[in-house]
Design a protein around this motif. Sequence first.
Motif, PDB file in Angstrom:
ATOM      1  N   GLY A   1       0.496  -1.285   0.669  1.00  0.00           N
ATOM      2  CA  GLY A   1       0.437   0.367  -0.185  1.00  0.00           C
ATOM      3  C   GLY A   1       0.650   1.264   0.093  1.00  0.00           C
ATOM      4  N   GLY A   2       1.579   1.535   0.669  1.00  0.00           N
ATOM      5  CA  GLY A   2       2.574   2.230   0.747  1.00  0.00           C
ATOM      6  C   GLY A   2       3.768   2.565  -0.446  1.00  0.00           C
ATOM      7  N   LEU A   3       3.872   1.536  -0.874  1.00  0.00           N
ATOM      8  CA  LEU A   3       4.835   1.506  -2.179  1.00  0.00           C
ATOM      9  C   LEU A   3       3.296   2.295  -3.498  1.00  0.00           C
ATOM     10  CD1 LEU A   3       6.370  -1.490  -2.665  1.00  0.00           C
ATOM     11  CD2 LEU A   3       7.747   0.912  -3.231  1.00  0.00           C
ATOM     12  N   GLN A   4       2.196   1.988  -3.784  1.00  0.00           N
ATOM     13  CA  GLN A   4       1.100   1.845  -4.167  1.00  0.00           C
ATOM     14  C   GLN A   4       0.758   3.633  -3.885  1.00  0.00           C
ATOM     15  OE1 GLN A   4      -2.316   0.265  -3.730  1.00  0.00           O
ATOM     16  NE2 GLN A   4      -3.439   0.808  -5.418  1.00  0.00           N
ATOM     17  N   HIS A   5       0.927   4.352  -3.176  1.00  0.00           N
ATOM     18  CA  HIS A   5       1.149   5.802  -2.632  1.00  0.00           C
ATOM     19  C   HIS A   5       1.993   6.842  -3.109  1.00  0.00           C
ATOM     20  CE1 HIS A   5      -3.135   5.746  -0.603  1.00  0.00           C
ATOM     21  NE2 HIS A   5      -2.687   4.486   0.673  1.00  0.00           N
ATOM     22  N   ALA A   6       3.626   6.254  -3.189  1.00  0.00           N
ATOM     23  CA  ALA A   6       4.363   6.508  -3.178  1.00  0.00           C
ATOM     24  C   ALA A   6       4.668   6.761  -4.887  1.00  0.00           C
ATOM     25  CB  ALA A   6       5.796   5.891  -2.695  1.00  0.00           C
ATOM     26  N   ARG A   7       3.810   5.780  -5.345  1.00  0.00           N
ATOM     27  CA  ARG A   7       3.895   6.126  -7.021  1.00  0.00           C
ATOM     28  C   ARG A   7       2.834   6.796  -7.442  1.00  0.00           C
ATOM     29  NH1 ARG A   7       4.795  -0.893  -7.346  1.00  0.00           N
ATOM     30  NH2 ARG A   7       7.703  -0.329  -7.217  1.00  0.00           N
ATOM     31  N   ALA A   8       2.224   6.758  -7.164  1.00  0.00           N
ATOM     32  CA  ALA A   8       0.932   8.063  -7.204  1.00  0.00           C
ATOM     33  C   ALA A   8       1.379   9.361  -7.209  1.00  0.00           C
ATOM     34  CB  ALA A   8      -0.508   7.618  -6.664  1.00  0.00           C
ATOM     35  N   ARG A   9       2.346   9.505  -5.865  1.00  0.00           N
ATOM     36  CA  ARG A   9       3.355  10.575  -5.657  1.00  0.00           C
ATOM     37  C   ARG A   9       3.614  10.990  -6.573  1.00  0.00           C
ATOM     38  NH1 ARG A   9       0.186  13.052  -1.831  1.00  0.00           N
ATOM     39  NH2 ARG A   9      -0.946  11.788  -0.301  1.00  0.00           N
ATOM     40  N   ALA A  10       4.624  10.325  -6.464  1.00  0.00           N
ATOM     41  CA  ALA A  10       5.952  10.514  -7.809  1.00  0.00           C
ATOM     42  C   ALA A  10       5.328  10.908  -9.482  1.00  0.00           C
ATOM     43  CB  ALA A  10       6.533   9.597  -7.752  1.00  0.00           C
ATOM     44  N   THR A  11       4.485  10.033  -9.821  1.00  0.00           N
ATOM     45  CA  THR A  11       3.223  10.733 -11.005  1.00  0.00           C
ATOM     46  C   THR A  11       3.218  12.195 -11.183  1.00  0.00           C
ATOM     47  OG1 THR A  11       2.726   7.743 -11.930  1.00  0.00           O
ATOM     48  CG2 THR A  11       1.861  10.007 -12.515  1.00  0.00           C
ATOM     49  N   ALA A  12       2.856  12.826 -10.152  1.00  0.00           N
ATOM     50  CA  ALA A  12       2.158  14.193 -10.285  1.00  0.00           C
ATOM     51  C   ALA A  12       3.579  15.259 -10.046  1.00  0.00           C
ATOM     52  CB  ALA A  12       1.405  14.091  -8.885  1.00  0.00           C
ATOM     53  N   LEU A  13       4.876  14.449  -9.967  1.00  0.00           N
ATOM     54  CA  LEU A  13       5.964  15.275  -9.127  1.00  0.00           C
ATOM     55  C   LEU A  13       6.832  15.032 -10.698  1.00  0.00           C
ATOM     56  CD1 LEU A  13       7.131  14.372  -5.720  1.00  0.00           C
ATOM     57  CD2 LEU A  13       5.492  16.324  -7.242  1.00  0.00           C
ATOM     58  N   LEU A  14       6.626  14.579 -12.126  1.00  0.00           N
ATOM     59  CA  LEU A  14       7.588  14.429 -13.030  1.00  0.00           C
ATOM     60  C   LEU A  14       8.086  16.062 -13.723  1.00  0.00           C
ATOM     61  CD1 LEU A  14       5.719  11.181 -14.605  1.00  0.00           C
ATOM     62  CD2 LEU A  14       8.132  11.446 -13.472  1.00  0.00           C
ATOM     63  N   GLY A  15       6.813  16.559 -13.798  1.00  0.00           N
ATOM     64  CA  GLY A  15       7.964  17.928 -14.149  1.00  0.00           C
ATOM     65  C   GLY A  15       7.887  19.326 -13.449  1.00  0.00           C
ATOM     66  N   GLY A  16       8.060  18.378 -12.329  1.00  0.00           N
ATOM     67  CA  GLY A  16       9.071  19.016 -11.466  1.00  0.00           C
ATOM     68  C   GLY A  16      10.699  18.521 -11.202  1.00  0.00           C
ATOM     69  N   LEU A  17      10.849  18.143 -12.274  1.00  0.00           N
ATOM     70  CA  LEU A  17      12.894  17.435 -11.934  1.00  0.00           C
ATOM     71  C   LEU A  17      13.367  18.432 -12.328  1.00  0.00           C
ATOM     72  CD1 LEU A  17      11.584  13.252 -13.263  1.00  0.00           C
ATOM     73  CD2 LEU A  17      12.553  14.429 -11.014  1.00  0.00           C
ATOM     74  N   GLY A  18      14.563  18.705 -12.650  1.00  0.00           N
ATOM     75  CA  GLY A  18      15.090  19.294 -13.020  1.00  0.00           C
ATOM     76  C   GLY A  18      15.985  19.465 -13.989  1.00  0.00           C
ATOM     77  N   PRO A  19      16.768  19.578 -15.190  1.00  0.00           N
ATOM     78  CA  PRO A  19      17.295  19.660 -15.942  1.00  0.00           C
ATOM     79  C   PRO A  19      18.411  19.204 -15.737  1.00  0.00           C
ATOM     80  CG  PRO A  19      17.504  21.577 -15.932  1.00  0.00           C
ATOM     81  CD  PRO A  19      16.206  21.750 -14.252  1.00  0.00           C
TER      82      PRO A  19
END
Length: 296
Positions: free
Chosen positions: A230-248
């Motif tokens: 369950g923790g991994l599922q939550h983490a991956r969902a949150r990670a998907t929303a952060l893709l646009g914030g990755l730096g160059p």
Amino acid sequence: MAMTGSGGDPVAAIREQDATGEIAALFDDIRRTLGVPVVNLVWRHLATIPGGLPWAWARVRPLYRSGVIAAEAQALHAALDLPGLPVWPAAALRAAGLAPADERGVRTVLDAYNRSNGMNLIALSALLLELDGAGATGAAPAPSPAPAAPQGGIGGGIEGGLPYLLPLSEMAPATAALVQALNLLGERADEPILASMYRHLAHWPPFLALAWTLIAPLHADGRLTAAIAGGLQHARARATALLGGLGPAPAELDATAGAPLRAALDAFTTHPIGKMVTICALLRRAMPARETDDRA
């Protein structure tokens, strides 16, 4: 720089005390930015991949510096579906041989890993998703101005240092066996990466014994596996929303580094970091109220 293997770290890694030049500077930045007194094994392993650590840290650093990743980690911890367990009374720790000073040392270790693992799980999951071709699902998180000279990292940090990271070879045989047994709890892999938190906690073998009595029944009846998933599922969902914030990227990743970098991110997020987010949270929740009088 020296890289250690099975005698110390369970995978190729650069020890903090052996880092020099750019890697030493990156290690220092990671400690300061995360607000923890330790460079987690995943970063030290990425430092062995040609160009791996500079590339990966440049990509995820904006998420840490903006404060976004700290907020996401707090939300992840709040979302964890942990089994309800009783809190250890302080008397149980004392009866096991843990003095108040020992309890403070244990708390510092648990707090450091609890803080860093949640952030690292989400940030590195975002990087893994991007390497696997996932695209940003919306606008990048709006960064807030970072302090000019952060003290203790984003949102405060962990006070006090951690003890020496004990290799298995320097532990008493029974302690080493217990560390390895604990590391199998919540795992599905035949040869899991040894979680560094247990090596730090090996300075207090009685606490490892208490941890076994807490975690082993949850592993046996499947509750631990379900909580980790369950923790991994939550983490991956949150990670998907952060893709646009990755730096160059600071430079093109070495052609020979892409595959081992992706393999490392997958192995660490799926196994040691992914499981220890849940296990560390369980252990912290089981700790008694903080001592206010060392004479207790």
